[in-house]
Design a protein around this motif. Sequence first.
Motif, mmCIF file in Angstrom:
data_model
loop_
_atom_site.group_PDB
_atom_site.id
_atom_site.type_symbol
_atom_site.label_atom_id
_atom_site.label_comp_id
_atom_site.label_asym_id
_atom_site.label_seq_id
_atom_site.Cartn_x
_atom_site.Cartn_y
_atom_site.Cartn_z
ATOM 1 N N TYR A 185 0.836 -1.208 0.000
ATOM 2 C CA TYR A 185 0.000 0.000 0.000
ATOM 3 C C TYR A 185 0.873 1.262 0.000
ATOM 4 C CZ TYR A 185 -4.732 -1.894 0.887
ATOM 5 O OH TYR A 185 -5.955 -2.512 0.780
ATOM 6 N N ARG A 237 -0.169 2.372 -7.672
ATOM 7 C CA ARG A 237 -0.051 1.278 -8.639
ATOM 8 C C ARG A 237 -0.646 -0.006 -8.058
ATOM 9 N NH1 ARG A 237 5.203 3.574 -9.367
ATOM 10 N NH2 ARG A 237 5.137 4.949 -11.179
ATOM 11 N N ASN A 238 -1.067 0.075 -6.816
ATOM 12 C CA ASN A 238 -1.636 -1.099 -6.152
ATOM 13 C C ASN A 238 -3.166 -1.109 -6.313
ATOM 14 O OD1 ASN A 238 -3.032 -2.360 -3.752
ATOM 15 N ND2 ASN A 238 -0.939 -3.060 -3.370
ATOM 16 N N LYS A 239 -3.685 -2.201 -6.865
ATOM 17 C CA LYS A 239 -5.129 -2.302 -7.173
ATOM 18 C C LYS A 239 -5.993 -2.154 -5.917
ATOM 19 C CE LYS A 239 -5.272 -3.185 -11.663
ATOM 20 N NZ LYS A 239 -4.025 -2.417 -11.849
ATOM 21 N N ASP A 240 -5.526 -2.711 -4.803
ATOM 22 C CA ASP A 240 -6.321 -2.619 -3.571
ATOM 23 C C ASP A 240 -6.425 -1.168 -3.097
ATOM 24 O OD1 ASP A 240 -6.871 -5.367 -3.357
ATOM 25 O OD2 ASP A 240 -4.901 -5.733 -2.446
ATOM 26 N N LEU A 242 -6.320 1.470 -5.023
ATOM 27 C CA LEU A 242 -7.259 2.125 -5.937
ATOM 28 C C LEU A 242 -8.700 1.829 -5.530
ATOM 29 C CD1 LEU A 242 -5.349 1.489 -9.274
ATOM 30 C CD2 LEU A 242 -5.981 3.744 -8.378
ATOM 31 N N ASN A 243 -8.977 0.555 -5.207
ATOM 32 C CA ASN A 243 -10.341 0.187 -4.826
ATOM 33 C C ASN A 243 -10.755 0.807 -3.493
ATOM 34 O OD1 ASN A 243 -10.832 -1.319 -7.130
ATOM 35 N ND2 ASN A 243 -9.937 -3.185 -6.237
ATOM 36 N N ASP A 246 -11.601 4.413 -4.197
ATOM 37 C CA ASP A 246 -12.907 4.504 -4.883
ATOM 38 C C ASP A 246 -14.032 4.435 -3.855
ATOM 39 O OD1 ASP A 246 -11.553 4.457 -7.258
ATOM 40 O OD2 ASP A 246 -12.210 2.451 -7.877
ATOM 41 N N ARG A 308 -10.520 7.405 -13.717
ATOM 42 C CA ARG A 308 -11.159 6.374 -12.906
ATOM 43 C C ARG A 308 -12.089 7.014 -11.853
ATOM 44 N NH1 ARG A 308 -9.095 1.125 -10.814
ATOM 45 N NH2 ARG A 308 -10.154 0.781 -8.831
#
Length: 598
Positions: A185, A237-240, A242-243, A246, A308
Amino acid sequence: MPEPKYRAAMEQGKTSKKSFCYTNKCSVLTFLLVIAGIAVAVLVTLFVKSVRGPATKEKAGLQWWQKDIIYQVYPRSFQDSDGNGIGDLNGIRNRLYYFNDIGVGIVWLSPFYKSPMKDFGYDVSNYTAVDSIFGTMKDFEALMKDAKQKGLKVIVDFVPNHCSDEHPWFKQSKHDFNGTKYRDYFIWSKGVNESGQRVPPNNWQSVFGGSAWTLDNVSGEYYYHQFTPNQPDLNFRNKDVLNEIDNVFRFWLNKGVDGFRIDAIPHLFEVKNLSWNENINVNKSWQENAGRHIYTRDLDEIYGVVRRWRKVLDEFRQDDGSEKFLVLETSDLTKEMRDKYYAAGGVPFFFELLGVQKSCNVTCLEDIIKRGTLGLPSGGWPNFVIGNHDQRRIAERWGEEFVNAWNMLLLTLPGTPTTYYGEEIGMTGMNYTQNETVDPAALQSNNMSQSRDPERSPMQWSNASQAGFTTGSAPWLKVNPDYLTINVAKQNASDSSILSIYKLLAKLRTRSAFQNKDITFTRVTDDILSFTRGDKSDKYLVVINFGSNSATTNFAQLKFESATVEVSTNNAIYNVGSLVNLTSLTLSSAQGLVLKIK
Ligand SMILES: *[C@@H]1O[C@H](CO)[C@@H](O)[C@H](O)[C@H]1NC(C)=O
Ligand SMILES: *[C@@H]1O[C@H](CO)[C@@H](O)[C@H](O)[C@H]1NC(C)=O
Ligand SMILES: *[C@@H]1O[C@H](CO)[C@@H](O)[C@H](O)[C@H]1NC(C)=O
Ligand SMILES: *[C@@H]1O[C@H](CO)[C@@H](O)[C@H](O)[C@H]1NC(C)=O
Ligand SMILES: *[C@@H]1O[C@H](CO)[C@@H](O)[C@H](O)[C@H]1NC(C)=O
Ligand SMILES: *[C@@H]1O[C@H](CO)[C@@H](O)[C@H](O)[C@H]1NC(C)=O
Ligand SMILES: *[C@@H]1O[C@H](CO)[C@@H](O)[C@H](O)[C@H]1NC(C)=O
Ligand SMILES: *[C@@H]1O[C@H](CO)[C@@H](O)[C@H](O)[C@H]1NC(C)=O
Ligand SMILES: *[C@@H]1O[C@H](CO)[C@@H](O)[C@H](O)[C@H]1NC(C)=O
Ligand SMILES: *[C@@H]1O[C@H](CO)[C@@H](O)[C@H](O)[C@H]1NC(C)=O
Ligand SMILES: *[C@@H]1O[C@H](CO)[C@@H](O)[C@H](O)[C@H]1NC(C)=O
Ligand SMILES: *[C@@H]1O[C@H](CO)[C@@H](O)[C@H](O)[C@H]1NC(C)=O
């Protein structure tokens, strides 16, 4: 479902038609008229579209955020309701009437989230909780409810670049050094050089001074922080990550907020390769190395993230087409960057007027305004800012005598203006001693001239104790002693006060002449900035003397001979409603007029 008022009107219309038109003949006539009407409407629509293109659409459907003034509230300093010396949400709620009163439609709240307050709330330890200093989630909900009732929009600050080192994500990240979820993270580096010694992985600097890397003694690695060591940067760059972010947007959107002001967006990404040093002089400050931070700011990956977020906000677009607002704290914006931000669905703040000093003459001001208004990409909309929580107040940069002139300029320019709290009464910069200074930007760099405390002094409501800001005896920052003469109550009582002039300007700019992107410069002398807004049917000439001497202009060459004063920075000289002869118009330094052209 139409509003009740509208529905009543429709019903009334139906009734009267019935009583007038009751024969069959009349029905046939009505039918033919309706058909003809539809045909005309279709033809007119097609014609207008082909001639005027997208401009028509824009005029017809300005978004709410294009029509109103944004007012920035710094919650710590606006109004304290519980006497602890720190402003809070209930304090803001008690003052909502003030925004209606001065003609401001959009309230921007700087951070009120759970935070250890190492950077006064720009270090968030829980993105979906209200800090107890500011109140509770119930207080926030009550504030939102009352704001809606008063027709106000509320946008909230959002600080995605970094969180607090006390955020559970970071705490887990520290302990989680064997490669599980939270480790990634943040930006970590072993920082071992070729001789096996522990050193920061590169020479990147913190905006507030010193290295941007701090050794964490739990995991024995360095973490990256663009601001204070208490503000570790999140890894976008970490998908978690980003989520998670959001979902923070969705959380506040579900609470009814109308948009977000995104903090520190240029810093969202750093290059992946941590062995790349920037070409900077490490003995100089981050600011002095401006333009050389090429691996740590303005990376192209930012725009994808903005796009996004726009999509997340669009999940909450309303049935009437009104959208959520996404405004970005950018800096040193190039035209290319600006266009990319707009294309991604955000509005980059245009800050060029914010830092200007008196050395910026009329040519310089005009050039800035042109950069802020001309050549915008499709979907672009101008915005201007003259003050915020990071910059010296107008009274300090230009002198108190120029506050009216600046408010006049801000509120007559095209696009969305942002007013920082207190500028509508001309608050001055408070001088704090080194001992009184609390801003980490000053303390960490040990340079008091970088302190942002002067522009954060408590709001001056009245001549009551502590300027009416708090009933307590110890505000978090001392109240400026000039509150006895500079305060809302006093200015409300005078037609010629800075506040009264602000209100007139706020009212004026609701006219359609000001609700578009167009501006025409009408420069005739070096000291006076002048431009027109509107068209033949409703046209205004704005004239402001930004020089230090009195100046006379002749606007007759532009075929403007006489005009009526709509707003005047000095009623004793030019009275609202009076006629002026534009053949020879004299303005003293800092004087300005908005004139309605005959
Ligand atoms: C934030 O605070 C809320 C309310 O107290 C809590 O439900 C939530 O779990 C917290 N979030 C994190 C990430 O700690
Ligand atoms: C991490 O892994 C190392 C090596 O496998 C192990 O010795 C250590 O106890 C682990 N630490 C944690 C906090 O799980
Ligand atoms: C590694 O870092 C140490 C401490 O700063 C320094 O003395 C040494 O020269 C560095 N070695 C290399 C190969 O850069
Ligand atoms: C680790 O660092 C923290 C914060 O800087 C400090 O409070 C703590 O005492 C340190 N612990 C050790 C074991 O050095
Ligand atoms: C990082 O950059 C250095 C120097 O340019 C290069 O030698 C190295 O291979 C790069 N590392 C990665 C993982 O790309
Ligand atoms: C920075 O300061 C250090 C210590 O004073 C000095 O050794 C070094 O040469 C300086 N670096 C630059 C780039 O001026
Ligand atoms: C205004 O300032 C610019 C430099 O910013 C200078 O070139 C120009 O001569 C100035 N104009 C006047 C009229 O002083
Ligand atoms: C603050 O200090 C400046 C420079 O010393 C001075 O000009 C100004 O009047 C002071 N402001 C107040 C409010 O004391
Ligand atoms: C600043 O604080 C120090 C330590 O508390 C004190 O000794 C000093 O007198 C203070 N200075 C001023 C100018 O108040
Ligand atoms: C302190 O900050 C000011 C404003 O950023 C800057 O002009 C000045 O050079 C700095 N002073 C030092 C000693 O770094
Ligand atoms: C304080 O303000 C009130 C009204 O705003 C005014 O009547 C009163 O004279 C003021 N008192 C002082 C001491 O300025
Ligand atoms: C404006 O002043 C000029 C020169 O003083 C004069 O010739 C002209 O008649 C005046 N215009 C009006 C409308 O009063």
